[in-house]
Design a protein around this motif. Structure first.
Motif, short mmCIF file in Angstrom:
data_model
loop_
_atom_site.label_atom_id
_atom_site.label_comp_id
_atom_site.label_asym_id
_atom_site.label_seq_id
_atom_site.Cartn_x
_atom_site.Cartn_y
_atom_site.Cartn_z
N ARG A 36 0.82 -1.21 0.00
CA ARG A 36 0.00 0.00 0.00
C ARG A 36 0.85 1.25 0.00
NH1 ARG A 36 -5.00 0.29 3.83
NH2 ARG A 36 -5.86 -0.68 1.97
N ALA A 37 0.41 2.23 -0.81
CA ALA A 37 0.92 3.60 -0.76
C ALA A 37 -0.19 4.42 -0.10
CB ALA A 37 1.21 4.13 -2.15
N VAL A 38 0.12 5.04 1.04
CA VAL A 38 -0.89 5.78 1.80
C VAL A 38 -1.06 7.19 1.23
CG1 VAL A 38 -0.51 4.43 3.88
CG2 VAL A 38 0.76 6.54 3.55
N PRO A 39 -2.21 7.81 1.50
CA PRO A 39 -2.46 9.17 0.99
C PRO A 39 -1.42 10.16 1.51
CG PRO A 39 -4.48 8.20 1.85
CD PRO A 39 -3.35 7.29 2.24
N ASP A 40 -1.15 11.17 0.67
CA ASP A 40 -0.29 12.28 1.08
C ASP A 40 -0.85 13.53 0.41
OD1 ASP A 40 0.58 12.26 -1.58
OD2 ASP A 40 2.47 11.29 -1.12
N SER A 41 -0.11 14.63 0.47
CA SER A 41 -0.63 15.90 -0.05
C SER A 41 -0.92 15.85 -1.56
CB SER A 41 0.35 17.03 0.25
OG SER A 41 1.61 16.76 -0.36
N GLY A 42 -0.20 15.05 -2.30
CA GLY A 42 -0.41 14.97 -3.75
C GLY A 42 -1.33 13.85 -4.18
N ASN A 43 -1.64 12.92 -3.27
CA ASN A 43 -2.48 11.76 -3.57
C ASN A 43 -3.49 11.57 -2.45
OD1 ASN A 43 -0.98 10.61 -5.99
ND2 ASN A 43 0.65 10.85 -4.48
N PRO A 44 -4.74 11.95 -2.67
CA PRO A 44 -5.72 11.91 -1.60
C PRO A 44 -6.27 10.52 -1.26
CG PRO A 44 -6.72 12.71 -3.61
CD PRO A 44 -5.26 12.55 -3.90
N GLY A 117 -8.35 3.99 -3.97
CA GLY A 117 -9.55 4.31 -3.21
C GLY A 117 -9.31 4.31 -1.72
N GLY A 118 -10.16 5.01 -1.03
CA GLY A 118 -10.06 5.10 0.42
C GLY A 118 -9.01 6.09 0.86
N ASP A 119 -9.32 6.84 1.89
CA ASP A 119 -8.36 7.81 2.40
C ASP A 119 -7.85 7.45 3.78
OD1 ASP A 119 -10.60 8.30 3.89
OD2 ASP A 119 -10.87 10.38 3.24
N ASP A 120 -8.25 6.26 4.27
CA ASP A 120 -7.82 5.80 5.58
C ASP A 120 -6.61 4.88 5.41
OD1 ASP A 120 -7.45 4.75 8.07
OD2 ASP A 120 -9.49 3.99 8.30
N PRO A 121 -5.40 5.33 5.77
CA PRO A 121 -4.22 4.51 5.55
C PRO A 121 -4.21 3.21 6.35
CG PRO A 121 -3.65 6.46 6.81
CD PRO A 121 -5.08 6.61 6.39
N VAL A 122 -5.02 3.12 7.40
CA VAL A 122 -5.08 1.90 8.18
C VAL A 122 -6.03 0.90 7.53
CG1 VAL A 122 -5.64 0.94 10.46
CG2 VAL A 122 -4.54 3.17 10.28
N GLY A 123 -6.95 1.40 6.72
CA GLY A 123 -7.85 0.52 6.00
C GLY A 123 -9.08 0.12 6.78
N SER A 124 -9.42 0.87 7.84
CA SER A 124 -10.60 0.52 8.63
C SER A 124 -11.86 1.19 8.10
CB SER A 124 -10.38 0.91 10.09
OG SER A 124 -10.15 2.30 10.20
#
Length: 141
Positions: A36-44, A117-124
């Motif tokens: 997984r690549a988690v969201p950051d300022s350039g990728n929501p 998809g999804g903006d929760d990096p933990v995936g919950s």
């Protein structure tokens, strides 16, 4: 931005992304691996690389600017040898080489999919139904 390989790129490159992916989850019961690549300022939204039907893998913890590549003949033989998979099952598996500036590895699987998809990096948060497939590959039969 993640992109499937274009015609003017090395044909061995199946998918590439400048994002940083981490080993997120491995489920031995379902033979699924998630990077997984988690969201950051350039990728929501999260970007997931989901490997299904995993028979073997050798990974580093983090992949910065990842490329998923088709294994060449020599690499494929090493991967199949490492896996212990017999000749009869090889046509059902895809040997994928992972390359990046922070390390390399491989996954022997039945399919690999990139999902956004999804903006929760933990995936919950919401499940896979909120994700969109942006690329997929499986062995050519």
């Amino acid at each position: 931005m993640p992109t499937p390989s274009a015609d003017d790129v090395d044909p061995a490159v199946l998918f590439k992304s400048d994002l940083t992916f981490r080993v997120w989850r491995y489920g031995i019961g379902h033979s699924q691996l998630l990077l997984r690549a988690v969201p950051d300022s350039g990728n929501p939204a999260c970007l997931d690389l989901r490997f299904e039907g995993v028979s073997a893998m050798q990974l580093v913890q983090r992949y910065k600017s990842i490329e998923l590549c088709s294994a060449n003949v020599t690499e494929a033989e090493k991967i199949f040898g490492f896996s212990g998979l017999g000749p009869s099952g090889r046509e059902l598996h895809l040997p994928v080489v992972l390359r990046s500036g922070s390390g390399s590895g491989f996954v022997l699987c039945r399919s690999v999919t990139a999902e956004r998809g999804g903006d929760d990096p933990v995936g919950s948060g919401p499940g896979r139904e909120d994700r969109s497939v942006i690329w997929s590959s499986r062995p050519q039969s």
